[in-house]
Design a protein around this motif. Sequence first.
Motif, PDB file in Angstrom:
ATOM      1  N   LYS A 782      -0.033   8.614   8.962  1.00  0.00           N
ATOM      2  CA  LYS A 782      -1.188   9.452   9.259  1.00  0.00           C
ATOM      3  C   LYS A 782      -0.788  10.614  10.159  1.00  0.00           C
ATOM      4  CE  LYS A 782      -2.854   6.761  13.232  1.00  0.00           C
ATOM      5  NZ  LYS A 782      -4.026   6.050  13.770  1.00  0.00           N
ATOM      6  N   GLY A 783      -1.647  11.597  10.208  1.00  0.00           N
ATOM      7  CA  GLY A 783      -1.386  12.767  11.034  1.00  0.00           C
ATOM      8  C   GLY A 783      -0.771  13.906  10.275  1.00  0.00           C
ATOM      9  N   SER A 785      -0.835  16.726   6.801  1.00  0.00           N
ATOM     10  CA  SER A 785      -1.712  17.838   6.442  1.00  0.00           C
ATOM     11  C   SER A 785      -1.680  18.020   4.937  1.00  0.00           C
ATOM     12  CB  SER A 785      -1.261  19.122   7.143  1.00  0.00           C
ATOM     13  OG  SER A 785       0.060  19.453   6.747  1.00  0.00           O
ATOM     14  N   PHE A 794       3.471  14.679   5.341  1.00  0.00           N
ATOM     15  CA  PHE A 794       3.800  14.289   6.709  1.00  0.00           C
ATOM     16  C   PHE A 794       5.235  14.717   6.956  1.00  0.00           C
ATOM     17  CE2 PHE A 794       5.566  11.535   9.946  1.00  0.00           C
ATOM     18  CZ  PHE A 794       4.584  11.562  10.929  1.00  0.00           C
ATOM     19  N   ASP A 824      -7.941   3.535   8.647  1.00  0.00           N
ATOM     20  CA  ASP A 824      -6.882   3.470   9.657  1.00  0.00           C
ATOM     21  C   ASP A 824      -6.372   2.046   9.755  1.00  0.00           C
ATOM     22  OD1 ASP A 824      -5.427   3.361  12.179  1.00  0.00           O
ATOM     23  OD2 ASP A 824      -6.340   5.295  12.640  1.00  0.00           O
TER      24      ASP A 824
END
Length: 856
Positions: A782-783, A785, A794, A824
Amino acid sequence: MQESSLPFFQPRARRIEECPAAWGVRVLLGFALAICATKTNATTDKYRLSWRDDPATTMVVAWNQVDGTNPAVRYDTVDHGADVGAYAFTRAPDRAVNFREMNNRFARLSGLAPDTVYYFVIADSDSTSPRFWFRTAPAVPQPFTYIAGGDSRTNAVPRRNGNRMVARLRPLFVAFCGDYTEDDTDAEWLEWMEDWQLTTSADGRMYPILAAQGNHEFTAATVVNLFDVPSGEAYYALGIGGSLFRINVLNTETVIGGSQAAWLDADLAAHAGTTWLTAMYHRPIRPHTASKAEGVQQYVEWAPIIFDRGVDLVTEGDSHMVKRTYPIEPSTGPSSDEGYVRNDAAGTVFAGEGSWGAPLTPNDDDKTWTMASGSFNQLKWIRVTPANLSFRSVRIDNAESVGEVDDADPWYPPANTDLWRPPTGDTVTLPFVASANLSPQCDAGADMIAIPAEPVILDGRVTDDGATPGVSTAWSVVSGPGEVLIDDPAAIDTVADFGAFGEFVLRLTADDGEITAFDDVVVTVTAEGGTFVTESVVSASADDAEESAVGAVNLVSTDLEMVEEVTTQTVGIRFVANVPRGATILDAYIQFTADEKDNTATNLVLRGQAADDAPPFQTIAGDITARPLTAASVAWNPPGWHHKDGAGPAQRTPGLSPLIGEIVARPGWQSSNGLAVIISGSGKRVADSYDGSAAGAPLLHVEYEVTVPAWNLWNFAHFTPAERADPGVSGFSANPDGDILINLFEYAFDRDPKAAEGQLIMPILAESGGEDFPAIVYPRRKGGSGVSGVDYRFENVGYRVEVSTDLAGWSTGAGFVEEVGVTDDGNGVTETVTVRSETPLSAETRQWLRLVLTLD
């Protein structure tokens, strides 16, 4: 761009394509952190040790009694910590004297066992000191080390560094040759004693001091009342190791001849069978700085005794510089120099002269028998064995970054030890054997910060005079928190990988068969990115140069004319730049120092050399202008330089971030490579060059930012350095656990590549609007774009779901696939994604879904 994919609903059609072996960035930086803890609310302080009798069986424990009553030393061969009552032995002070605003107490311990560790505390009615320990001297011949030096005076920083170096080198004792303070005042001595506490090692070990009087101690009472020396006139002698070693502590501040000279002669005669005879005192007989007067009376009274009685080594102080001599003897013959001639077979070696922090003086009075001299803060590190007596000069300015000697190998230099390495070698060994061979010169390179899982290039340099057949080199690990894999330890230039976070010290050793030299480099492996600052200075003649209009290159000019001289010339400046590949350059500039005043209108252009590792400049015609240049350039129209030696904003270039950034972005760039800046244009500004003023040579300042890639952290956590050296184990396309996932997928899903797992990408049916759609569920980091589920990224890994109806053509994006859920995973790293086809099952069309990972 390479791809790897896993299809679902038709697993027989799975295909995995090859991926690149490695990618990453490096970052290098060096720093050291020292923490000093001080005790508060103590009723005793300013602890020190000394000897006044047999060092094998006695010890004087001294302290300042601030308040409290009935103090005593509680000691034992067993460590009882702060449990005062558990210590087997007690000794009350044998002597008390109020001196220099201290209530000095001296407990003279006796009946101790030789070569034995004793733990102790000082306890009184109100307090107990920290627990300390010491080691008694051996009673029979066996190896030991000691430190000799002096002239600490009131320069607090180098004085404290010298004290810290004692704690690092862990000697048997310290022979201090005088000039402790500037004016012998109460306030100065209180500060000196506080600083002396820094000589205590981290484990509480303390070291006895053999104190001599200097000319800044105005009476012998100073050393008598502060160190309890065994003679009221402050000259005395002690033996260590039975017949192994004897040291005569002399006093240059009292009558040189008479009873002192007679005592010296008698003591040396009585111990003629001692293997190693040494002496120490303050003022040198023959100082090696021109501002100091010759020791005429010492020469007359002591020099014949020292030679005739076979003294091997004398350590001196007072002059605040560094010298070592060949073995010499007194002589007034035609070949003598200031009353001495060289005698390798039977002469005495003299070493000195102070510089434990006192203001340095120039080494401007060498003799024909001088082996080497210098001017820097230092102390002497000396080893005594039955076969040899050896000594080294240790620079002390970097003491806070130096490691600690291993008591099991007390002559092995700890990490970051900065030995003085003149051409005659860093170590003088007696008996002396003359050789025309000069020491190899060894440079392990600049300290570095390393990104985990990315090997660093060890860029060593070794030069030698060729007097012996060849030089062998070897890299070794001095210290570090984990495994280090050095690709070829015997190569000067090689690669190293590290198995843990933290600071590693690597040593490059060069051995020409007679003399060994070494240099250390610190590599700090960090998980953190951030902003860093590094500065590098031109440090060799071949790193700044001028090329005339006809192509002639000058490497040794005493200044740098930018750019008008006899002709319009081009200037090249090279730095060893401690900047990692791929770093984002936030700011960069070159700071010059003005060599001349000039207000001429000047228009300069600065470009970088477009090279992975710019070599030093050469006297080959056109060497500067023939070098390829960066696309980026920076214009500089410097204001007038109104003062010689000015080194401020007027002598500073504009920001060089574009051209520095272009160089460090090159695929072959490596931190600590050469980075060259080429200056052309019109007008004139004259700056210091390295050959004109090393202190004013050009300086490159760079501020940069790095981010540690997640791939590196994952790889570092799962593979050892040896496994990372094998792409078949740790490469992107490797599959060490033999399951369905290659390492790229293991990383993308944050899984363990050494633990086989089942299916992590699950086929499901996703319901929407009363219809069922084929879908897959998979984890991803995650994190990132991008278009979620379609071309999500990622770092440099892309996640993409594709759909096919015939396994021949694959489609993605709007109208083909759609992300319908993200959850998540709660582990701080991954999330679970659901992506479905846009074609429902009711269409009765066969469909295949696959997850494609792209890598660029």
